[in-house]
Design a protein around this motif. Structure first.
Motif, PDB file in Angstrom:
ATOM      1  N   HIS A  57      61.252 -32.884 -16.584  1.00 32.47           N
ATOM      2  CA  HIS A  57      60.126 -32.875 -15.656  1.00 32.47           C
ATOM      3  C   HIS A  57      58.850 -32.265 -16.260  1.00 32.47           C
ATOM      4  N   THR A 128      63.880 -29.070 -17.342  1.00 33.53           N
ATOM      5  CA  THR A 128      64.378 -29.817 -16.172  1.00 33.53           C
ATOM      6  C   THR A 128      64.398 -28.886 -14.974  1.00 33.53           C
ATOM      7  N   PHE A 135      59.029 -31.023  -6.909  1.00 31.24           N
ATOM      8  CA  PHE A 135      58.571 -31.433  -8.239  1.00 31.24           C
ATOM      9  C   PHE A 135      57.052 -31.407  -8.364  1.00 31.24           C
ATOM     10  N   GLY A 139      56.443 -28.131 -10.331  1.00 29.99           N
ATOM     11  CA  GLY A 139      56.211 -28.663 -11.670  1.00 29.99           C
ATOM     12  C   GLY A 139      54.810 -28.324 -12.158  1.00 29.99           C
ATOM     13  N   ALA A 159      55.473 -34.738 -13.221  1.00 32.42           N
ATOM     14  CA  ALA A 159      55.688 -34.745 -11.769  1.00 32.42           C
ATOM     15  C   ALA A 159      55.375 -36.096 -11.127  1.00 32.42           C
ATOM     16  N   VAL A 162      58.142 -38.520 -11.675  1.00 31.62           N
ATOM     17  CA  VAL A 162      59.311 -38.125 -10.884  1.00 31.62           C
ATOM     18  C   VAL A 162      59.109 -38.477  -9.412  1.00 31.62           C
TER      19      VAL A 162
END
Lengths: 304, 265
Positions: A57, A128, A135, A139, A159, A162
């Motif tokens: 991530h 991760t 996220f 993130g 991000a 994701v």
């Protein structure tokens, strides 16, 4: 009625009612298609979700002058940040190997990569986040904090990608539920047709056969055999349609989400497994047999 | 009532009740192979009920119905169909399979008995020809007139020379020529060894049957009048030593399958 008569009557019935029989096959095929589609969506959603959970991530690129001990200390530090699931140190050689592997299919790029030296690409720490982390927010916050650490040259937050994957998984789940709902409605309609349209004809035929001394078993089993056969044909048609259509649907979903990660997530996704096919067919056949049993005469005497 | 080896149908003290009213009151009747009995009675006298009891379609409140010497009401429900296969029955309101052809309807009793397809179809064609319906053999029943439908139903009841033939108002809605066809067809069935039980409220038709040798009984007040029918021999055509193929080969086999005693005399 023996097998010869049953087959003869079945053949004549099929010839006389071709359109209706095809309609029944179509109804079972539609039902199978919707159920299979729902199953495929569920499988895709699971694959995408798994990819979201295991993906990298955040990537923190390290400065060239950072030594190994300091990089290891930084990795330990990042691991203690809330929301971080795991970290992996990637050195220059590994980064180059991954780049070569990723561009293997591009003949022109392969030539260009030959001239790149092992130490050319920066070292990095791949981070991760834990599955329950937000996220988008976590993130980005983590990327800001890591970027402020001395020795880190650049931080890449994944991000956005994701989030797209999460959206794709959600879309697939919704589509799966919608298909399942449609399948239930279709099943209800099939049942409704059986209850309504065929009932009069079926009751009349059974009454005649009973009058002539046909047993209940001999009245019911040819009908169950016929509806079971129709269900099997419908299941095969549904499987064929799904097989032809699922590649196109996958490509459309990837295009819709426009996410590079999405295509990675789909890379390992296959068609329905033999078990899925067996369960789906079995369900349709049981439904067909059940419809065959509807309004079957019962062995009971009328009294006066 | 004495037992007789030729007796194929016997009603003993049959009582039927409908809407708390006794319609059949201890009715007894004995019919032997080759007999032709016509039951006359006014509308609502219970003829149809009596005939449906004789055809093993309805069980009486009390009494016994012996077909081939065995009370069919003592059998398990799953065995009753095997008894019905030996009875050619025309209900007052014939039920046919509307979307199937006349030929397919007529051949059904033989299909149920498992007679080979080709032989059964040939017999069905002969039966339709006897009824003057050969041109309509491949027409769906739904396209036929009421009288043609009745003739199809009669052909279905007569096909394969069943042990007992029960016809309820066979001449209903039919003209003189068709009535003559029916009488001739019944004669052929009797010649093959069938016992025929007819019910009619039509005095002219009853007289026609009487003139052909039928024994006339009257049903009134729930009782049968006219005495037990006697054996009627059809000269030159009946041969008791050679039962019809359906009587011996098919029916015995089917009854063996059902694990019940034969209803064939």
């Amino acid at each position: 009625m023996n097998l010869a008569w049953t087959l003869r009557r079945g053949r004549r019935g099929l010839k006389r009612r071709t359109a209706r029989t095809l309609g029944w096959v179509g109804a079972f095929a539609l039902l199978g298609f919707l159920l299979g589609g729902a199953r495929l969506c569920a499988e895709r959603a699971r694959t995408v979700s798994a990819h979201v959970g295991g993906a990298v991530h955040v990537i923190a690129y390290l400065r060239e002058d950072m030594d190994g001990a300091r990089a290891a200390a930084l990795q330990q530090l990042v691991m203690r940040v809330p929301g971080v699931e795991k970290t992996e140190f990637v050195d220059s050689a590994e980064a180059l190997r991954r780049l070569r592997a990723a561009t293997k299919e591009l003949a022109t790029a392969a030539g260009l990569l030959e001239s790149i030296e092992a130490g050319f690409l920066p070292r990095s720490i791949e981070i991760t986040l834990s599955p329950d982390a937000s996220f988008n927010d976590d993130g980005r916050r983590l990327a800001d904090r890591i970027a402020a650490i001395p020795g880190v040259s650049e931080v890449d937050s994944m991000a956005a990608g994701v989030m797209r994957l999460r959206a794709l998984a959600g879309l697939l789940r919704s589509l799966g539920w919608a298909l399942l709902g449609l399948a239930l409605i279709t099943g209800g309609v099939v049942l409704g047709i059986a209850l309504g349209r065929d009932r009069r004809e079926r009751v009349q035929r059974d009454a005649v056969l009973e009058l002539l001394g046909e047993t209940r078993v001999a009245i019911v089993w040819p009908r169950m055999l016929a509806t079971g056969a129709v269900a099997v044909v419908g299941a095969l048609v549904a499987t064929g349609l799904l097989y032809l259509g699922f590649g196109w649907v996958d490509a459309s979903l990837q295009s819709l989400t426009n996410a590079a990660l999405a295509s990675q997530a789909h890379a390992g996704a296959g068609f329905l497994s033999p078990l899925d096919f067996a369960i789906g067919t079995l369900f349709l056949v049981v439904l067909g047999l059940g419809l065959g049993l509807l309004f079957s005469p019962r062995e009971q005497l009328r009294h006066a | 009532m004495s037992s007789n080896t030729d007796e194929v149908l016997r009603l003993e003290e049959v009582t039927c009740v409908r809407r708390d009213k006794v319609v059949l009151d201890r009715v007894s009747l004995s019919v032997r192979a080759g007999d032709w009995v016509v039951i006359e009675g006014a509308r609502g006298s219970g003829k149809s009920l009596l005939l449906s009891v004789a055809a093993a379609a309805i069980a009486p409140r009390r009494g016994a119905v012996l077909i081939g010497g065995r009370n069919w009401m003592d059998l398990q429900a799953s065995s009753v169909p095997f008894v019905r296969r030996n009875i050619g029955y025309l209900p007052a309101e014939p039920v046919l399979i509307e979307h199937e052809t006349a030929l397919e309807n007529v051949v059904l009793p033989l299909a149920v008995r498992g007679v080979p397809v080709a032989a059964a179809l040939a017999r069905a064609e002969i039966e339709l020809q006897r009824m003057g319906l050969q041109e309509l053999a491949h027409e769906p029943v739904s396209a036929l007139s009421p009288s043609e439908r009745r003739l199809v139903a009669i052909a279905r009841a007569l096909i394969g020379a069943p042990v007992v033939i029960v016809l309820d108002e066979p001449a209903g809605g039919l003209d003189g020529d068709d009535r003559q066809l029916i009488v001739e067809a019944i004669g052929v069935a009797r010649a093959a060894g069938a016992a025929v039980l007819c019910g009619s409220a039509d005095a002219a038709f009853v007289s026609l049957l009487q003139s052909q040798g039928a024994e006339r009984l009257t049903l009134a007040g729930g009782r049968l009048n006219g005495g037990a029918p006697r054996m009627v021999v059809v000269e030159g055509e009946r041969d008791d030593s050679v039962p019809s193929p359906i009587l011996k080969e098919v029916s015995e086999e089917l009854l063996d399958d059902a694990d019940i005693e034969a209803v064939i005399p």
